[in-house]
Structure formats: C-alpha cells, structure tokens
Scaffold this active site. Sequence first.
Site, PDB file in Angstrom:
ATOM      1  CB  THR A  54      -0.907   0.013   1.244  1.00 37.17           C
ATOM      2  OG1 THR A  54      -1.659  -1.196   1.292  1.00 37.17           O
ATOM      3  CG2 THR A  54      -1.852   1.200   1.211  1.00 37.17           C
ATOM      4  CB  THR A  55       3.794   2.193   2.080  1.00 35.05           C
ATOM      5  OG1 THR A  55       3.060   1.933   3.286  1.00 35.05           O
ATOM      6  CG2 THR A  55       4.692   3.388   2.295  1.00 35.05           C
ATOM      7  CE1 TYR A  92     -17.169  -1.129  -3.968  1.00 37.28           C
ATOM      8  CE2 TYR A  92     -17.302  -3.086  -5.341  1.00 37.28           C
ATOM      9  CZ  TYR A  92     -17.790  -1.852  -4.965  1.00 37.28           C
ATOM     10  OH  TYR A  92     -18.914  -1.344  -5.587  1.00 37.28           O
ATOM     11  CE1 TYR A 116      -1.509  -4.638   6.133  1.00 30.75           C
ATOM     12  CE2 TYR A 116      -1.319  -4.173   3.797  1.00 30.75           C
ATOM     13  CZ  TYR A 116      -1.382  -3.733   5.097  1.00 30.75           C
ATOM     14  OH  TYR A 116      -1.324  -2.390   5.366  1.00 30.75           O
ATOM     15  NE  ARG A 136      -3.981   1.719   3.721  1.00 34.63           N
ATOM     16  CZ  ARG A 136      -3.895   2.857   3.046  1.00 34.63           C
ATOM     17  NH1 ARG A 136      -4.655   3.054   1.979  1.00 34.63           N
ATOM     18  NH2 ARG A 136      -3.061   3.804   3.426  1.00 34.63           N
ATOM     19  CE  LYS A 193       1.911  -4.194   6.891  1.00 30.83           C
ATOM     20  NZ  LYS A 193       2.063  -3.400   5.635  1.00 30.83           N
ATOM     21  CB  ILE A 204       5.670  -4.860   7.213  1.00 30.26           C
ATOM     22  CG1 ILE A 204       6.158  -6.313   7.110  1.00 30.26           C
ATOM     23  CG2 ILE A 204       5.746  -4.168   5.851  1.00 30.26           C
ATOM     24  CD1 ILE A 204       5.342  -7.189   6.170  1.00 30.26           C
TER      25      ILE A 204
END
Length: 298
Positions: A48-49, A112, A138, A143, A167, A209
């Site tokens: 994402t980052t 989603y 993850y 999100r 994660k 992370i």
Amino acid sequence: MTTNKFIGTGIAIITPFLDNGEVDFDSLKNLVNFQISNGVNYLVVLGTTGEAATLNKEEKNAVIDCVIETNNSRVPIVVGFGGNNTHEIVQQIENYQNFDKIDAILSVAPYYNKPSQEGLFQHYKLIAESSPVPVIIYNVPGRTSVNINAETTLRIARELQKVIAVKEASGNLEQIMQIIKDKPEDFLVISGDDAITYPMIQLGASGVISVIGNAFPKEFSCMVMQAIKGENKPALDTHYRLFELIKGIFTEGNPAGVKAILHQKGIISNHLRLPLIPVSESHYKKLNALREDFTVMA
C-alpha cells in the site's frame, strides 16, 4: 520452511515519482541502499505504501526488477501480490518469472467485495497453492472493510503450510493476542502498525513491516531489535520519541506523510499519484518541526 528472515524490521518501500509523474528509479535505488545500509532486515515492494494501486503492470515489474538489482541479494525481498479478484491474483503469480529472486509474497485481504470468513480462507488457499514462495497475509480492515478474524487466521496458519505469517494492522490487541496465543510455533505475527509495534512485540509479535522506517530505518530497526531482545528501556525511549512523528505521517494519509519527510531529508521529490496528493503546506511544516525535534533528541 524457515521464517527467521522475516523477524525484525521490514520496510514497506515507497515508490518515488519524478516531476512528470513517472517512476523515479534513481531515487528508488538510493532509497533501497539507504534502508540496507541502516540495518533493516528485509524489504517489502508494491505494498500500500508503494502506491501499487496506481502502477500499471509494466511499472510494477520495473519497480520489482530495480529493487532486486539494487539489493543484490543483501536482504530478503517480499513482493505484494494482492487484490479482490482471486483468480486474477493466481494468474499474476503463475505468470511471474522471477520468483527465484524474491523470498515471499504479501497478499492483502480482498477489499470492496466483503467476503465471508470462509471466502477469505478459500481465497488464501488458492493463492498458497499457486505461490512457489511463502505467503504473508495482510489484515488491514481499515482499508479493506473486512477483518480476517483470529479464528480464520489461525485456521490458515494451521492448514496452509505455505502461509508463514500475518501482517496484522487491525489495531485490535485482543484479536492479536488470540492469534499469538494459539498460533503454530513457527507462524509469525508481524505488526502492520508502527505506533503499536513496541507493545505488539511485548505480546509476542516478531517485528514489523514499517512505514516510518522509510525515513528512519536505523532508529526504528534498532528499537525493534532491542524490543525483541528484551532491552526494553532503550526500546521504549525510542518508541515514545518517535510516537508523535508516527502519528503525524498518517494524519493526511499514507504515504503522503512519510514522503514529505523523505523530501525534507533530500532523498526523494515530494510527488504522489492521484487520487493521493502531498500533505498540506501547514502539515509539511509540522512534520519538519517534528523531524527536527526527533533529530535533536537523538
């Protein structure tokens, strides 16, 4: 299947951009070298980052190749393969040609679609069966709008041998403790939230992370390793010295905050891809002040 290489600090590498919006590969190489020379344990690419959602297929492959080449086998590499179309992810994995150069994949919970817990299990089952390298799941419900609950994570850990870690970015310490308490011995719980990495390690997590580690790899990696070794006083001191900075980099979105600090340190240009934008001028100044205060305290 060894998991030792993912103990400590992994860095969720940002993707630098040029003024024209293209990927800035020179800055990416500099950033990778900056991380490795300051003691991080592994690199995580296209998370994402890294603004992976705004990169096309060719750009993603070029970013992976750049990191692999620059790293030159110095530290392990984890690559993001995630999405909300299970079969498309499986196809991406099957089509990828350089798995001999990476050590694991990171796969975010499907967003989603809001799958059931059984749907989440079946999603990761197909990914694990397709991946030639270990899988890190993850969980980031803020999100994705879906939480991989403790029972499902534990089922995945017990039944899918290829899945070696989670994660955890749910922020739910009760859930995290349940996973740590009941997990198989070799299954890792990795913090996905810089602000609670120290307490998570105290509860039994294996590391992080990290986002803030992009800008402060030496300090954050040192804090994590001290916490793992039980050197709690210096680790806690660093945790609190970084606390306001960590809050600050997420105030106007990730990776806008950490990119602002990297820009202040002269490592990258301050560009993001829409729909993300740089932090406001007022927040940029606040982050700069926090950065300078941290440097003085260090």
